[in-house]
Scaffold this motif. Structure first.
Motif, PDB file in Angstrom:
ATOM      1  N   GLN A 184       0.831  -1.208   0.000  1.00 49.22           N
ATOM      2  CA  GLN A 184       0.000   0.000   0.000  1.00 49.22           C
ATOM      3  C   GLN A 184       0.862   1.254   0.000  1.00 49.22           C
ATOM      4  OE1 GLN A 184      -2.663  -0.446   3.315  1.00 49.22           O
ATOM      5  NE2 GLN A 184      -4.105  -1.726   2.166  1.00 49.22           N
ATOM      6  N   ARG A 185       2.019   1.193   0.690  1.00 49.37           N
ATOM      7  CA  ARG A 185       2.902   2.354   0.674  1.00 49.37           C
ATOM      8  C   ARG A 185       3.414   2.617  -0.732  1.00 49.37           C
ATOM      9  NH1 ARG A 185       5.827   0.876   4.458  1.00 49.37           N
ATOM     10  NH2 ARG A 185       7.571  -0.048   3.332  1.00 49.37           N
ATOM     11  N   GLU A 186       3.834   1.548  -1.456  1.00 41.13           N
ATOM     12  CA  GLU A 186       4.285   1.715  -2.835  1.00 41.13           C
ATOM     13  C   GLU A 186       3.146   2.186  -3.735  1.00 41.13           C
ATOM     14  OE1 GLU A 186       7.329   1.425  -4.127  1.00 41.13           O
ATOM     15  OE2 GLU A 186       8.119   1.130  -2.112  1.00 41.13           O
ATOM     16  N   LEU A 187       1.909   1.602  -3.479  1.00 41.82           N
ATOM     17  CA  LEU A 187       0.750   1.981  -4.295  1.00 41.82           C
ATOM     18  C   LEU A 187       0.353   3.439  -4.043  1.00 41.82           C
ATOM     19  CD1 LEU A 187      -1.474   1.165  -6.255  1.00 41.82           C
ATOM     20  CD2 LEU A 187      -2.801   0.311  -4.306  1.00 41.82           C
ATOM     21  N   ARG A 188       0.455   3.867  -2.780  1.00 36.49           N
ATOM     22  CA  ARG A 188       0.084   5.247  -2.456  1.00 36.49           C
ATOM     23  C   ARG A 188       1.014   6.265  -3.094  1.00 36.49           C
ATOM     24  NH1 ARG A 188      -3.527   2.581  -0.659  1.00 36.49           N
ATOM     25  NH2 ARG A 188      -3.965   2.876  -2.856  1.00 36.49           N
ATOM     26  N   GLN A 189       2.215   5.796  -3.505  1.00 44.54           N
ATOM     27  CA  GLN A 189       3.119   6.701  -4.216  1.00 44.54           C
ATOM     28  C   GLN A 189       2.647   6.948  -5.647  1.00 44.54           C
ATOM     29  OE1 GLN A 189       7.070   5.111  -3.954  1.00 44.54           O
ATOM     30  NE2 GLN A 189       7.195   5.343  -1.723  1.00 44.54           N
ATOM     31  N   LEU A 190       1.689   6.081  -6.123  1.00 43.35           N
ATOM     32  CA  LEU A 190       1.191   6.223  -7.492  1.00 43.35           C
ATOM     33  C   LEU A 190      -0.299   6.579  -7.536  1.00 43.35           C
ATOM     34  CD1 LEU A 190       2.954   3.139  -9.121  1.00 43.35           C
ATOM     35  CD2 LEU A 190       3.698   5.533  -9.182  1.00 43.35           C
TER      36      LEU A 190
END
Length: 874
Positions: A184-190
């Protein structure tokens, strides 16, 4: 965890010490009015368990009006069968001690131990925050906070999850949560969490692509505009050259000049028509005036004829009204006499009723006077008996404290005498001669009791030295002597010779006190407000009896009086008839006055109008204006024909509106000139734009921009593909985690259903991720907590906390529930259901309920403990 006792010292409104013991393991109900101290007790329990003892913000715990106080709280409780005690002192000389069985913890170690046992976390500094309160913050409900569930459940969520994991046999995977967090942290960057909109590098790539595309579109529009401007320049130049050849504005100006000449001629003709209209108006006004004067004279003649007829009718009406008035006056005189007779009969009938009422009152007063005299006699007897019993009881009164002390001393003395006698050396003797014991000589038979060392002389045989075997015998003898002195002093203080006599006097005194109470009750029954009040009532009754007799004697002879209803009816009829006759008389008088005034007014009016008609000047003037009327009519008809002819000429001249035509042609000429000028300006502007764009290298710029757009598109597609992959991975991981959580929630859902069916049958409640109630499903409709009424949220707050407590207890966690005025906004039916739920939960948990409405909670089957009684006992 079960509280055994609570001791509160110098805490807020409790300036002294308050001690609460005998707490039951189940339901405990504390009642008292507002400001009695219920919430203060609950706050003291929260403070001793949750607040840091060294916190500097707790000065508000100081007793009211005592800045130098030392607030302290001590609780004794049972934890899994182990006796525990916790004490804290705040503000000054701060201290903390926790004792669990034989283990003792102090200061910070004690507070850490408490946090671990009860399920909360210590605040690093400052006051206890809601997020630190944990399980106590969930189960210990403060006043006005029953309906608030989301925050308190969220702060205790981790403790609840641990308990659920232990019960369900399932564990939430910390590694899985960590993986979800990373994804989710990586996804929230996009992509954003709530709206799934682009953010970070993806948003930047999309923004860059959008900027380049917009720039390319702008260049394309510029090239298209360049081609359009070439075509527009050719068209504008062709139109300009054609207008210069034809010069249409000069033709419009010639037409405007001719139209203006026709408009000036029409204006002159209009002025002539206006002059004729004005002359016609003057002639018509003069004719109207003459006609008006003649019409007024004709109307005056008709008015004189009408007034003569009206005067004759008015004089006939006055004669008839005079006759009617005389008859009405005679009728009023007759009815006034009849009304006076009826009123006198009514007064006599009222006097007869008053006499009957007075005779009834006199009977009642006599009966009341006799009753009061009897009560005074009985009260005097009871009072004398009470005085005698009081005097006798005072003579025999025995101080119970002294009596109890005498009984205690007598019992102790008996035991001590027996022990002392048993400790002495006992010698039985039977002698034919005599021996010496100390300095005394004895013989025959007897018993010697030796409390100390003695020498026994045996004559020629020598002597014996006897030493008692008990070493503390002298001390016992001394104690016995002291106790006998105290016993004698107690007998003397009571004025008796023995304990039996004192007890006999005490029994006699109690019997006299009982008699005293019995006589007092008899006296209170006869004279609840005292004998003087009875005597005052007797005097008042006697005075009322005398006054009633005097009033009866003052009434007239009523032997011939009519019944009151008949006399009142006759008086009402006579009064009504008199009022009707007076009204008729008033109407006749008003008619007579009106008729006379009308006749006089008509006579004066007729005389004035006849004088006006016969006046010589009026006759002369009338002849003159009758001659003018003929002349003026001829003149008005001639002017009318002349005006109509001129108006026809003016209508023909205005048929095409030459002034408007002149204006139209001048405007057309101006527009043609202006349009030609604007063409010239547009041609110059287009030539300038074409020269500027042609020199800017538009084609080369568009080709370079297409290359940049292709590169930006590849970057945006790569990031979109990564975002899609991360979203899919997040959905898979969350679905797996949610399945585990659903299994984890099963025990809590079962307990919620157990309590929920008491108030909301056929309903289910859905839990959020933090295990707090999210929605209530009733009859197929799901409502969020915020959409429910205040009272319904309050009831859910109580039931869900009971379910949380069951969950925690099943997993071995300590549970204690405190509800401070928790069901204020609940109706009677749902309150009964909540009571049954509390009784059910009290079989598993200790529950402290504080309320200011004892009458609503008196059917729980438990003792209500009044705060005022607890304070009085302290």
């Amino acid at each position: 965890m079960k509280l055994q006792s609570i001791a509160i010292q110098e805490f807020k409104q409790f300036t002294g010490r308050l001690f609460i013991d005998d707490l039951q393991p189940g339901l405990n109900l504390f009642v008292g009015p507002n400001e009695a101290g219920k919430s203060t007790i609950a706050e003291a329990v929260r403070a001793v368990f949750l607040e840091r003892y060294k916190a500097s913000h707790l000065k508000d715990l100081l007793p009211w009006g005592k800045a130098s106080g030392q607030p302290s709280v001590e609780v004794s409780f049972d934890l899994d069968g182990v006796a525990c005690r916790l004490s804290k002192q705040f503000v000054t000389r701060q201290r903390c001690e926790l004792k669990i069985g034989q283990s003792v913890y102090g200061e910070d170690e004690a507070e850490d131990k408490l946090a671990a046992l009860l399920g909360f976390s210590r605040a690093a500094r400052g006051p206890l925050k809601a997020e630190n309160a944990g399980v106590p913050g969930l189960l210990w409900v403060q006043q006005g906070g029953t309906q608030e569930m989301r925050d308190s459940t969220g702060h205790a969520a981790q403790y609840l999850r641990d308990a659920l994991s232990q019960l369900s046999g399932s564990r939430e995977s910390a590694g899985e949560d960590a993986l979800i967090a990373v994804v989710q942290r990586e996804l929230r960057q996009l992509l954003t969490a709530r709206t799934q909109k682009s953010t970070g590098p993806l948003a930047e790539a999309e923004a860059a692509l959008s900027t380049l595309s917009a720039e390319r579109d702008d260049l394309v529009r510029q090239r298209e505009q360049f081609d359009e401007n070439i075509a527009r320049l050719a068209a504008q130049q062709e139109a300009f050259d054609d207008a210069e050849r034809k010069r249409p504005w000069e033709l419009h100006e010639q037409k405007a000049l001719l139209a203006q000449q026709r408009a000036d001629a029409a204006v002159q003709l209009e002025r002539g028509v206006q002059d004729l209209v004005q002359a016609l108006k003057v002639g018509e006004a003069q004719l109207a005036l003459s006609l008006q004067q003649e019409q007024a004279a004709v109307e005056l003649e008709a008015a004189v004829a009408r007034d003569r007829q009206q005067l004759d009718a008015a004089r006939a009406n006055v004669s008839a009204v005079e006759t009617e008035h005389g008859q009405a006056s005679s009728r009023v005189v007759q009815l006034e006499q009849a009304s006076a007779d009826a009123n006198r009969a009514l007064e006599l009938a009222n006097a007869a009723v008053s006499a009957a009422d007075l005779r009834s009152q006199i009977g009642l007063y006599r009966a009341e006077l006799e009753r009061l005299e009897a009560a005074i006699g009985a009260a005097n007897e009871a009072h004398e008996a009470l005085v005698e019993a009081t005097r006798a009881a005072a003579a025999l009164e025995v101080d119970e404290t002294k009596l109890k002390r005498l009984a205690s001393l007598d019992a102790s003395l008996t035991v001590l005498r027996a022990r002392t006698e048993a400790a002495m050396t006992r010698i039985e003797y039977r002698l034919n001669g005599s021996i010496t014991v100390g300095d005394a000589r004895i013989g025959g038979e007897g018993v010697l009791r030796l409390e100390e060392e003695k020498r026994i002389g045996l004559g020629e045989l020598g002597e014996l030295r006897v030493i008692p075997g008990v070493s503390d015998l002298p001390a016992r003898l001394s104690e016995l002597a002291a106790l006998e002195a105290q016993h004698a002093q107690s007998l003397q203080a009571l004025g008796v010779a023995s304990l039996a006599q004192a007890e006999q006097r005490h029994e006699q005194w109690k019997a006299l006190v009982a008699q005293q109470t019995s006589h007092a009750k008899v006296l209170d029954a006869h004279a609840p407000h005292g004998i003087d009040a009875l005597r005052a009532a007797s005097a008042s009754a006697s005075a009322r009896l005398q006054a009633a007799n005097e009033r009866l004697a003052g009434l007239p002879d009523v032997s011939s009086a009519l019944p009151l209803d008949e006399a009142r009816r006759n008086a009402d009829l006579a009064r009504a008839a008199l009022e009707s006759a007076r009204k008729l008389l008033n109407d006749a008088a008003e008619k007579r006055s009106t008729g006379l005034a009308t006749a006089e007014s008509l006579a004066l009016q007729l005389q004035r109008k006849e004088a006006q008609l016969s006046d010589a000047a009026f006759c002369s003037n009338r002849a003159q204006w009758q001659a003018k009327i003929v002349e003026q009519r001829v003149q008005v008809e001639a002017l009318t024909k002349q005006r109509e002819g001129r108006e026809r000429e003016l209508e023909a001249a205005r048929l095409d509106d030459p002034a408007a035509e002149a204006q139209r042609y001048r405007a057309s000429a101006q527009l043609a000139r202006q349009e030609q000028h604007e063409r010239q300006v547009r041609i110059a502007h287009l030539r300038s734009q074409l020269e500027t764009v042609g020199a800017s290298g538009l084609g080369e710029r568009l080709a370079a921009l297409e290359a940049k757009i292709e590169q930006a598109t590849r970057r945006k597609d790569e990031l979109s593909l990564r975002a899609g992959a991360l979203s899919l991975l997040d959905e898979v991981l969350v679905a797996e985690r949610d399945a585990a959580v659903a299994q984890l929630r099963a025990p809590l859902t079962e307990r919620l259903g157990h309590y929920l069916k008491r108030i909301f049958p056929q309903s289910t409640i859905a839990l959020g991720d933090d295990l707090s109630p999210a929605t209530l499903d009733r009859y197929g409709r799901a409502d969020t907590l915020d959409a429910l009424s205040f009272g319904t949220r309050e009831q859910l707050g109580i039931l869900t906390r009971l379910a949380y407590a069951d969950l925690l207890k099943a997993s071995g966690r300590p549970t204690l529930l405190m509800l401070d005025d928790a069901a204020v906004h609940t109706d009677a039916a749902r309150r009964d259901a909540i009571k049954r739920a509390l009784i059910d939960a009290a079989s598993r948990h200790q529950i402290l309920v504080f309320t200011c409405h004892p009458e609503l909670w008196d059917d729980l089957g438990v003792r209500q403990r009044a705060i005022d009684d607890i304070k009085a006992a302290a």
